[in-house]
Design a protein around this motif. Structure first.
Motif, PDB file in Angstrom:
ATOM      1  N   GLU A 129     -67.732  21.788 -12.161  1.00 52.77           N
ATOM      2  CA  GLU A 129     -68.544  20.731 -11.544  1.00 52.77           C
ATOM      3  C   GLU A 129     -69.944  21.285 -11.281  1.00 52.77           C
ATOM      4  OE1 GLU A 129     -66.433  17.596  -8.924  1.00 52.77           O
ATOM      5  OE2 GLU A 129     -65.612  19.539  -8.348  1.00 52.77           O
ATOM      6  N   SER A 130     -70.871  20.385 -11.097  1.00 50.45           N
ATOM      7  CA  SER A 130     -72.263  20.760 -10.905  1.00 50.45           C
ATOM      8  C   SER A 130     -72.806  20.155  -9.621  1.00 50.45           C
ATOM      9  CB  SER A 130     -73.110  20.261 -12.079  1.00 50.45           C
ATOM     10  OG  SER A 130     -72.694  20.862 -13.281  1.00 50.45           O
ATOM     11  N   ILE A 131     -73.965  20.656  -9.217  1.00 51.75           N
ATOM     12  CA  ILE A 131     -74.816  19.910  -8.305  1.00 51.75           C
ATOM     13  C   ILE A 131     -76.079  19.580  -9.097  1.00 51.75           C
ATOM     14  CG2 ILE A 131     -73.975  20.792  -6.091  1.00 51.75           C
ATOM     15  CD1 ILE A 131     -76.195  22.902  -6.195  1.00 51.75           C
ATOM     16  N   TYR A 243     -74.599  15.711  -4.962  1.00 49.45           N
ATOM     17  CA  TYR A 243     -73.278  16.318  -5.168  1.00 49.45           C
ATOM     18  C   TYR A 243     -72.388  15.398  -5.999  1.00 49.45           C
ATOM     19  CZ  TYR A 243     -74.604  19.898  -1.847  1.00 49.45           C
ATOM     20  OH  TYR A 243     -75.244  20.955  -1.239  1.00 49.45           O
ATOM     21  N   THR A 259     -72.019  24.159  -9.161  1.00 46.31           N
ATOM     22  CA  THR A 259     -71.783  23.674  -7.793  1.00 46.31           C
ATOM     23  C   THR A 259     -71.697  24.834  -6.802  1.00 46.31           C
ATOM     24  OG1 THR A 259     -70.436  22.191  -6.435  1.00 46.31           O
ATOM     25  CG2 THR A 259     -69.240  23.684  -7.901  1.00 46.31           C
ATOM     26  N   ALA A 279     -69.806  15.824 -11.561  1.00 48.42           N
ATOM     27  CA  ALA A 279     -69.305  16.134 -10.218  1.00 48.42           C
ATOM     28  C   ALA A 279     -68.730  14.862  -9.613  1.00 48.42           C
ATOM     29  CB  ALA A 279     -70.426  16.650  -9.329  1.00 48.42           C
TER      30      ALA A 279
END
Ligand code: COA
Length: 286
Positions: A129-131, A243, A259, A279
């Protein structure tokens, strides 16, 4: 499928969960007051010894949007075994029962793990997952009304907004009508700020850290742009961190970074082959 009606089994299950996560029973009670009943939403797979629940794997049926498509996935949560009875296969038994129940119903199971190794043996794979980080011009914060978690009217208002929201992203988002968001909020201590912005008809779930706007979710029937939101979040704000997938936030300069949240998304079964960063909002996790 809800918890069994037996009050003893319910109490024993929640006692096990409370022995592992001390705040969980009070959060479950809080979420119920807000209109989200853990025991109605979660299907428990348990191992009992002499009538006491000693191991638990819970399954939530979570409506989501994945790659633009609405579907329901199984969310595995609250996996635990009594501290004195670990290493005897009790969790494995519960997990295998849960997975055969899931496999008969759903193409996909997801969970968030702080210890991913536990789940790889059951066919779960980590999904990064990313931010999403970038510059935004902040503006005066006098056009918003803070919602208080201890004010029942504010929480009723929030529940109403959750029920009428659109998914926060067309790529990856929860679409649960509010019950999961309310459970996640109850579990989140001390929790984010919640503010209603009347001009945009949205509730923003966020924190301000000096010039940084941590944007956890936007609850609205129609998504406003990031620029419109930031214009209400304080003049000192110059950087936003989303987020969740920001595809519905209009034109923005947010860029994906790894993330900073500890729990790792893991997936079992079908998953979109979309290579873009993604995300789930913290209010769509299980
Ligand atoms: C994690 C936990 C649920 C395991 O329960 P358990 O009943 O001891 O697990 P089991 O004996 O059924 O073990 C099942 C399998 O998982 C493996 N396993 C158990 N805990 C593990 C861990 N922490 N890391 C990696 N593998 C683990 C076991 O080696 C076993 O493997 P095998 O069957 O392939 O030989 C238990 O330690 C617990 O309650 N921990 C606290 C709560 C927690 O951290 N939950 C997970 C949140 S992500």
């Amino acid at each position: 499928m809800a918890y069994p009606a037996s009050p003893e089994l319910r109490a024993s299950t929640l006692a096990l969960l409370g022995g592992t996560w001390t705040r969980l029973p009070s959060a479950v009670a809080q979420a119920r007051v807000w209109g989200a009943d853990w025991c109605e939403r979660s299907t428990p797979f348990v191992h009992t010894i002499e009538g006491e629940v000693v191991a638990h794997v819970g399954v939530l049926e979570i409506p989501v949007v994945l790659a633009g498509r609405s579907c329901t996935v199984a969310g595995v949560h609250a996996v635990c075994t009594h501290a004195e009875l670990r290493g005897r296969g009790h969790m494995r038994g519960c997990m295998e029962a849960a997975l055969s129940w899931i496999d008969a119903r759903y193409d996909t199971a997801i969970l968030w793990a702080n210890d991913p190794e536990i789940y790889t043996r059951f066919g779960f794979v980590s999904q990064a997952e990313s931010i999403f980080v970038g510059p935004v011009p902040g503006g005066p914060d006098d056009g918003l009304r803070l919602l208080a978690r201890d004010d029942p009217r504010d929480m009723d208002f929030l529940a109403t907004q959750l029920a009428r929201r659109c998914p926060v992203s067309r790529r990856v988002a929860g679409h649960d009508g509010g019950w999961l968001a309310l459970i996640d909020l109850a579990l989140w201590s001390p929790g984010p700020s919640l503010a209603w912005i009347p001009a945009l008809e949205c509730v923003v779930v966020y924190s301000i850290r000096e010039r940084f706007l941590d944007l956890y979710d936007v609850i609205a029937p129609q998504m406003p742009s990031l620029a419109q939101i930031a214009a209400h979040m304080g003049s000192q704000v110059d950087t936003a961190i989303a987020y969740f997938c920001p595809d519905a936030l209009g034109d923005h300069g947010l860029v994906a970074e790894p993330t900073v949240l500890i729990d790792q998304l893991m997936v079992r079964g079908e998953w979109p082959s979309d290579p873009q960063a993604l995300a789930f909002s913290p209010l769509a996790r299980c």
